[in-house]
Design a protein around this motif. Structure first.
Motif, PDB file in Angstrom:
ATOM      1  N   GLY A   6      69.888 -23.408   8.439  1.00  0.00           N
ATOM      2  CA  GLY A   6      71.206 -23.852   7.992  1.00  0.00           C
ATOM      3  C   GLY A   6      72.336 -23.171   8.749  1.00  0.00           C
ATOM      4  N   VAL A   7      72.216 -21.871   8.955  1.00  0.00           N
ATOM      5  CA  VAL A   7      73.237 -21.133   9.695  1.00  0.00           C
ATOM      6  C   VAL A   7      73.265 -21.588  11.150  1.00  0.00           C
ATOM      7  CG1 VAL A   7      73.865 -18.843  10.562  1.00  0.00           C
ATOM      8  CG2 VAL A   7      73.256 -19.141   8.164  1.00  0.00           C
ATOM      9  N   GLN A   8      72.114 -21.806  11.759  1.00  0.00           N
ATOM     10  CA  GLN A   8      72.053 -22.277  13.143  1.00  0.00           C
ATOM     11  C   GLN A   8      72.726 -23.642  13.293  1.00  0.00           C
ATOM     12  OE1 GLN A   8      70.355 -21.156  16.268  1.00  0.00           O
ATOM     13  NE2 GLN A   8      70.969 -19.302  15.202  1.00  0.00           N
ATOM     14  N   VAL A   9      72.443 -24.540  12.370  1.00  0.00           N
ATOM     15  CA  VAL A   9      73.040 -25.878  12.420  1.00  0.00           C
ATOM     16  C   VAL A   9      74.558 -25.794  12.254  1.00  0.00           C
ATOM     17  CG1 VAL A   9      73.204 -28.077  11.178  1.00  0.00           C
ATOM     18  CG2 VAL A   9      70.958 -27.111  11.741  1.00  0.00           C
ATOM     19  N   ALA A  10      75.014 -25.032  11.265  1.00  0.00           N
ATOM     20  CA  ALA A  10      76.455 -24.879  11.043  1.00  0.00           C
ATOM     21  C   ALA A  10      77.128 -24.256  12.267  1.00  0.00           C
ATOM     22  CB  ALA A  10      76.713 -24.030   9.801  1.00  0.00           C
ATOM     23  N   ALA A  11      76.498 -23.244  12.847  1.00  0.00           N
ATOM     24  CA  ALA A  11      77.057 -22.591  14.035  1.00  0.00           C
ATOM     25  C   ALA A  11      77.101 -23.540  15.221  1.00  0.00           C
ATOM     26  CB  ALA A  11      76.244 -21.350  14.387  1.00  0.00           C
ATOM     27  N   GLY A  12      76.086 -24.368  15.395  1.00  0.00           N
ATOM     28  CA  GLY A  12      76.070 -25.340  16.482  1.00  0.00           C
ATOM     29  C   GLY A  12      77.211 -26.342  16.360  1.00  0.00           C
ATOM     30  N   LEU A  14      80.062 -25.934  14.563  1.00  0.00           N
ATOM     31  CA  LEU A  14      81.335 -25.227  14.721  1.00  0.00           C
ATOM     32  C   LEU A  14      81.608 -24.860  16.181  1.00  0.00           C
ATOM     33  CD1 LEU A  14      81.331 -22.921  11.568  1.00  0.00           C
ATOM     34  CD2 LEU A  14      82.810 -24.889  12.016  1.00  0.00           C
ATOM     35  N   ALA A  15      80.576 -24.464  16.911  1.00  0.00           N
ATOM     36  CA  ALA A  15      80.753 -24.122  18.321  1.00  0.00           C
ATOM     37  C   ALA A  15      81.187 -25.346  19.126  1.00  0.00           C
ATOM     38  CB  ALA A  15      79.470 -23.537  18.899  1.00  0.00           C
ATOM     39  N   ALA A  16      80.568 -26.490  18.878  1.00  0.00           N
ATOM     40  CA  ALA A  16      80.940 -27.710  19.603  1.00  0.00           C
ATOM     41  C   ALA A  16      82.375 -28.111  19.282  1.00  0.00           C
ATOM     42  CB  ALA A  16      79.975 -28.841  19.257  1.00  0.00           C
ATOM     43  N   LEU A  17      82.750 -28.026  18.018  1.00  0.00           N
ATOM     44  CA  LEU A  17      84.120 -28.371  17.632  1.00  0.00           C
ATOM     45  C   LEU A  17      85.129 -27.371  18.199  1.00  0.00           C
ATOM     46  CD1 LEU A  17      83.476 -29.473  13.944  1.00  0.00           C
ATOM     47  CD2 LEU A  17      84.014 -30.947  15.903  1.00  0.00           C
ATOM     48  N   THR A  18      84.765 -26.084  18.204  1.00  0.00           N
ATOM     49  CA  THR A  18      85.652 -25.053  18.757  1.00  0.00           C
ATOM     50  C   THR A  18      85.863 -25.270  20.251  1.00  0.00           C
ATOM     51  OG1 THR A  18      84.941 -23.464  17.096  1.00  0.00           O
ATOM     52  CG2 THR A  18      85.968 -22.564  19.076  1.00  0.00           C
ATOM     53  N   GLY A  19      84.794 -25.567  20.973  1.00  0.00           N
ATOM     54  CA  GLY A  19      84.909 -25.830  22.407  1.00  0.00           C
ATOM     55  C   GLY A  19      85.811 -27.022  22.689  1.00  0.00           C
ATOM     56  N   THR A  20      85.673 -28.055  21.894  1.00  0.00           N
ATOM     57  CA  THR A  20      86.527 -29.234  22.059  1.00  0.00           C
ATOM     58  C   THR A  20      87.987 -28.881  21.802  1.00  0.00           C
ATOM     59  OG1 THR A  20      84.733 -30.693  21.401  1.00  0.00           O
ATOM     60  CG2 THR A  20      86.959 -31.572  21.209  1.00  0.00           C
ATOM     61  N   PHE A  21      88.234 -28.130  20.741  1.00  0.00           N
ATOM     62  CA  PHE A  21      89.599 -27.729  20.386  1.00  0.00           C
ATOM     63  C   PHE A  21      90.206 -26.819  21.458  1.00  0.00           C
ATOM     64  CE2 PHE A  21      92.425 -24.621  18.336  1.00  0.00           C
ATOM     65  CZ  PHE A  21      93.438 -25.481  17.920  1.00  0.00           C
ATOM     66  N   MET A  22      89.437 -25.855  21.927  1.00  0.00           N
ATOM     67  CA  MET A  22      89.953 -24.892  22.912  1.00  0.00           C
ATOM     68  C   MET A  22      90.310 -25.543  24.242  1.00  0.00           C
ATOM     69  SD  MET A  22      87.585 -21.542  22.224  1.00  0.00           S
ATOM     70  CE  MET A  22      88.235 -20.705  23.646  1.00  0.00           C
ATOM     71  N   HIS A  23      89.570 -26.553  24.616  1.00  0.00           N
ATOM     72  CA  HIS A  23      89.812 -27.205  25.902  1.00  0.00           C
ATOM     73  C   HIS A  23      90.688 -28.447  25.752  1.00  0.00           C
ATOM     74  CE1 HIS A  23      87.211 -24.538  28.112  1.00  0.00           C
ATOM     75  NE2 HIS A  23      86.295 -24.684  27.170  1.00  0.00           N
ATOM     76  N   ALA A  24      91.109 -28.725  24.520  1.00  0.00           N
ATOM     77  CA  ALA A  24      91.976 -29.880  24.244  1.00  0.00           C
ATOM     78  C   ALA A  24      91.459 -31.140  24.936  1.00  0.00           C
ATOM     79  CB  ALA A  24      93.409 -29.585  24.644  1.00  0.00           C
ATOM     80  N   SER A  25      90.177 -31.380  24.766  1.00  0.00           N
ATOM     81  CA  SER A  25      89.575 -32.536  25.423  1.00  0.00           C
ATOM     82  C   SER A  25      88.677 -33.275  24.441  1.00  0.00           C
ATOM     83  CB  SER A  25      88.745 -32.078  26.628  1.00  0.00           C
ATOM     84  OG  SER A  25      87.706 -31.239  26.201  1.00  0.00           O
ATOM     85  N   ALA A  26      88.117 -34.349  24.910  1.00  0.00           N
ATOM     86  CA  ALA A  26      87.157 -35.091  24.104  1.00  0.00           C
ATOM     87  C   ALA A  26      85.883 -34.264  23.968  1.00  0.00           C
ATOM     88  CB  ALA A  26      86.841 -36.427  24.771  1.00  0.00           C
ATOM     89  N   ALA A  94      69.874 -26.879  17.355  1.00  0.00           N
ATOM     90  CA  ALA A  94      71.143 -26.697  16.651  1.00  0.00           C
ATOM     91  C   ALA A  94      72.326 -27.015  17.562  1.00  0.00           C
ATOM     92  CB  ALA A  94      71.258 -25.268  16.114  1.00  0.00           C
ATOM     93  N   VAL A  95      72.230 -26.635  18.832  1.00  0.00           N
ATOM     94  CA  VAL A  95      73.284 -26.965  19.798  1.00  0.00           C
ATOM     95  C   VAL A  95      73.328 -28.476  20.005  1.00  0.00           C
ATOM     96  CG1 VAL A  95      74.027 -26.711  22.203  1.00  0.00           C
ATOM     97  CG2 VAL A  95      73.177 -24.730  20.941  1.00  0.00           C
TER      98      VAL A  95
END
Length: 139
Positions: A6-12, A14-26, A94-95
């Motif tokens: 569960g933690v691995q899935v949630a982290a995967g 959140l990491a994908a969403l964070t990367g998208t947000f940080m790079h302001a891209s699709a 998870a990623v």
């Protein structure tokens, strides 16, 4: 085990969403750039490599802890570089799930998850065969 997954899935995710947000891209899509068979084989191979190295340096009776991070990190780097133009090189269910959910397209998710689980199983089997001393009763 369930809480770990569960933690691995949630982290995967959140990491994908964070990367998208940080790079302001699709969001990065979870889709092979090459053919499905090439992506599948590459994910199996490099997930096997990563899993085998993790087992070999971090779970043995006398680990070389000062080198574990370097060995594991180099496997992630090699897998990412080698597979970036073929499958994206996620090497982790998870990623893969995080990328699929953040992009909103899960059509390739079964291919990736199956490949990565198969790579993990092969790594565990390979470790078991090549590290017999780790399984002998030391009594």
């Amino acid at each position: 085990a369930a809480s770990y997954i569960g933690v691995q899935v949630a982290a995967g995710i959140l990491a994908a969403l964070t990367g998208t947000f940080m790079h302001a891209s699709a969001p990065v899509p979870l889709a092979p750039s090459a053919g499905r068979s090439e992506a599948f084989l590459g994910e199996v191979l490099f997930t096997f490599l990563l899993g085998f190295v993790v087992l070999s340096v971090a779970t043995i009776e006398s680990p070389l802890s000062q080198y574990s991070g370097l060995a594991i990190g180099m496997c992630v780097t090699a897998g990412g570089l080698a597979m970036s133009n073929i499958s994206g090189g996620s090497l982790n269910p998870a990623v893969s799930l995080g990328l699929a959910v953040s992009h909103g397209n899960i059509s390739f998710l079964p291919l990736y998850i199956f490949a990565e689980i198969l790579g993990g199983i092969l790594a565990a089997a390979g470790f078991r065969v090549t590290h017999l001393d780790e399984y002998r009763n030391k009594a």
